[in-house]
Scaffold this motif. Structure first.
Motif, PDB file in Angstrom:
ATOM      1  N   LYS A  39       3.521  -4.610  -6.854  1.00 22.42           N
ATOM      2  CA  LYS A  39       3.301  -3.505  -5.917  1.00 22.42           C
ATOM      3  C   LYS A  39       1.996  -3.697  -5.163  1.00 22.42           C
ATOM      4  O   LYS A  39       1.924  -3.527  -3.954  1.00 22.42           O
ATOM      5  CB  LYS A  39       3.271  -2.164  -6.666  1.00 22.42           C
ATOM      6  CG  LYS A  39       4.631  -1.608  -6.970  1.00 22.42           C
ATOM      7  CD  LYS A  39       4.522  -0.226  -7.562  1.00 22.42           C
ATOM      8  CE  LYS A  39       5.874   0.360  -7.870  1.00 22.42           C
ATOM      9  NZ  LYS A  39       5.778   1.698  -8.459  1.00 22.42           N
ATOM     10  N   VAL A  40       0.962  -4.058  -5.895  1.00 23.37           N
ATOM     11  CA  VAL A  40      -0.353  -4.262  -5.279  1.00 23.37           C
ATOM     12  C   VAL A  40      -0.294  -5.428  -4.300  1.00 23.37           C
ATOM     13  O   VAL A  40      -0.844  -5.360  -3.194  1.00 23.37           O
ATOM     14  CB  VAL A  40      -1.435  -4.508  -6.353  1.00 23.37           C
ATOM     15  CG1 VAL A  40      -2.743  -4.958  -5.727  1.00 23.37           C
ATOM     16  CG2 VAL A  40      -1.640  -3.247  -7.176  1.00 23.37           C
ATOM     17  N   ALA A  41       0.397  -6.497  -4.689  1.00 22.92           N
ATOM     18  CA  ALA A  41       0.512  -7.666  -3.820  1.00 22.92           C
ATOM     19  C   ALA A  41       1.221  -7.308  -2.519  1.00 22.92           C
ATOM     20  O   ALA A  41       0.845  -7.787  -1.452  1.00 22.92           O
ATOM     21  CB  ALA A  41       1.254  -8.780  -4.541  1.00 22.92           C
ATOM     22  N   LYS A  42       2.233  -6.456  -2.594  1.00 19.48           N
ATOM     23  CA  LYS A  42       2.954  -6.043  -1.392  1.00 19.48           C
ATOM     24  C   LYS A  42       2.041  -5.260  -0.454  1.00 19.48           C
ATOM     25  O   LYS A  42       2.078  -5.425   0.752  1.00 19.48           O
ATOM     26  CB  LYS A  42       4.171  -5.183  -1.750  1.00 19.48           C
ATOM     27  CG  LYS A  42       5.381  -5.992  -2.148  1.00 19.48           C
ATOM     28  CD  LYS A  42       6.579  -5.088  -2.366  1.00 19.48           C
ATOM     29  CE  LYS A  42       7.799  -5.882  -2.786  1.00 19.48           C
ATOM     30  NZ  LYS A  42       8.946  -5.017  -3.036  1.00 19.48           N
ATOM     31  N   LYS A  43       1.203  -4.384  -1.043  1.00 23.65           N
ATOM     32  CA  LYS A  43       0.305  -3.578  -0.224  1.00 23.65           C
ATOM     33  C   LYS A  43      -0.803  -4.433   0.384  1.00 23.65           C
ATOM     34  O   LYS A  43      -1.199  -4.238   1.520  1.00 23.65           O
ATOM     35  CB  LYS A  43      -0.310  -2.450  -1.049  1.00 23.65           C
ATOM     36  CG  LYS A  43       0.660  -1.332  -1.329  1.00 23.65           C
ATOM     37  CD  LYS A  43       0.007  -0.210  -2.089  1.00 23.65           C
ATOM     38  CE  LYS A  43       1.005   0.895  -2.388  1.00 23.65           C
ATOM     39  NZ  LYS A  43       0.411   1.973  -3.186  1.00 23.65           N
ATOM     40  N   VAL A  44      -1.308  -5.366  -0.383  1.00 16.90           N
ATOM     41  CA  VAL A  44      -2.446  -6.174   0.054  1.00 16.90           C
ATOM     42  C   VAL A  44      -2.025  -7.272   1.009  1.00 16.90           C
ATOM     43  O   VAL A  44      -2.704  -7.547   1.998  1.00 16.90           O
ATOM     44  CB  VAL A  44      -3.181  -6.783  -1.167  1.00 16.90           C
ATOM     45  CG1 VAL A  44      -4.248  -7.753  -0.734  1.00 16.90           C
ATOM     46  CG2 VAL A  44      -3.779  -5.677  -2.016  1.00 16.90           C
ATOM     47  N   ALA A  45      -0.898  -7.906   0.735  1.00 15.63           N
ATOM     48  CA  ALA A  45      -0.455  -9.054   1.538  1.00 15.63           C
ATOM     49  C   ALA A  45      -0.145  -8.609   2.966  1.00 15.63           C
ATOM     50  O   ALA A  45       0.396  -7.531   3.184  1.00 15.63           O
ATOM     51  CB  ALA A  45       0.780  -9.679   0.911  1.00 15.63           C
ATOM     52  N   PRO A  46      -0.509  -9.441   3.955  1.00 12.71           N
ATOM     53  CA  PRO A  46      -0.207  -9.087   5.344  1.00 12.71           C
ATOM     54  C   PRO A  46       1.295  -9.137   5.602  1.00 12.71           C
ATOM     55  O   PRO A  46       2.009  -9.906   4.969  1.00 12.71           O
ATOM     56  CB  PRO A  46      -0.933 -10.154   6.156  1.00 12.71           C
ATOM     57  CG  PRO A  46      -1.107 -11.290   5.224  1.00 12.71           C
ATOM     58  CD  PRO A  46      -1.203 -10.697   3.855  1.00 12.71           C
ATOM     59  N   LYS A  47       1.722  -8.322   6.517  1.00 14.58           N
ATOM     60  CA  LYS A  47       3.150  -8.282   6.821  1.00 14.58           C
ATOM     61  C   LYS A  47       3.536  -9.454   7.721  1.00 14.58           C
ATOM     62  O   LYS A  47       2.695 -10.163   8.225  1.00 14.58           O
ATOM     63  CB  LYS A  47       3.463  -6.941   7.485  1.00 14.58           C
ATOM     64  CG  LYS A  47       3.345  -5.822   6.471  1.00 14.58           C
ATOM     65  CD  LYS A  47       3.376  -4.470   7.110  1.00 14.58           C
ATOM     66  CE  LYS A  47       3.334  -3.387   6.072  1.00 14.58           C
ATOM     67  NZ  LYS A  47       2.100  -3.268   5.362  1.00 14.58           N
TER      68      LYS A  47
END
Length: 101
Positions: A39-47
């Protein structure tokens, strides 16, 4: 406790049940941590759209850097030529005055 089983056997059983319980708890904890990390990786990673921009950005910055470098070199060259011209131009020879005797 059973009186039929020896104490060592009873102790081993309790130890194995405790080990199994901690093992299960550890597995569930690891699963929860992995899920939270995703979840954190999804929020942090650029789209995806911003990834494309990120790929284009270096090209723009290199172009800008090249333009700046050419401008700087042109300015330096202009300054050098101006200095050389300034040194050459005002050097008019003054006529020597006749000394009084």
């Amino acid at each position: 406790m059973d009186d039929d089983k020896p104490i060592t056997e009873q102790a081993m059983e309790t130890i194995t049940t405790a080990v199994e319980a901690t093992k299960e708890a550890a597995v569930t904890a690891v699963k929860k941590v992995r899920k939270a990390a995703k979840k954190v990786a999804k929020k942090v990673a650029p789209k995806k759209a911003s990834k494309k921009k990120a790929k284009k950005a270096p090209k723009k910055s290199s172009k800008k850097a090249a333009k700046k470098a050419t401008k700087k070199s042109a300015k330096k060259a202009a300054k050098k030529t101006a200095k050389k011209a300034a040194k050459k131009a005002p050097k008019t020879k003054k006529k020597a005055k006749k000394g009084k005797r």
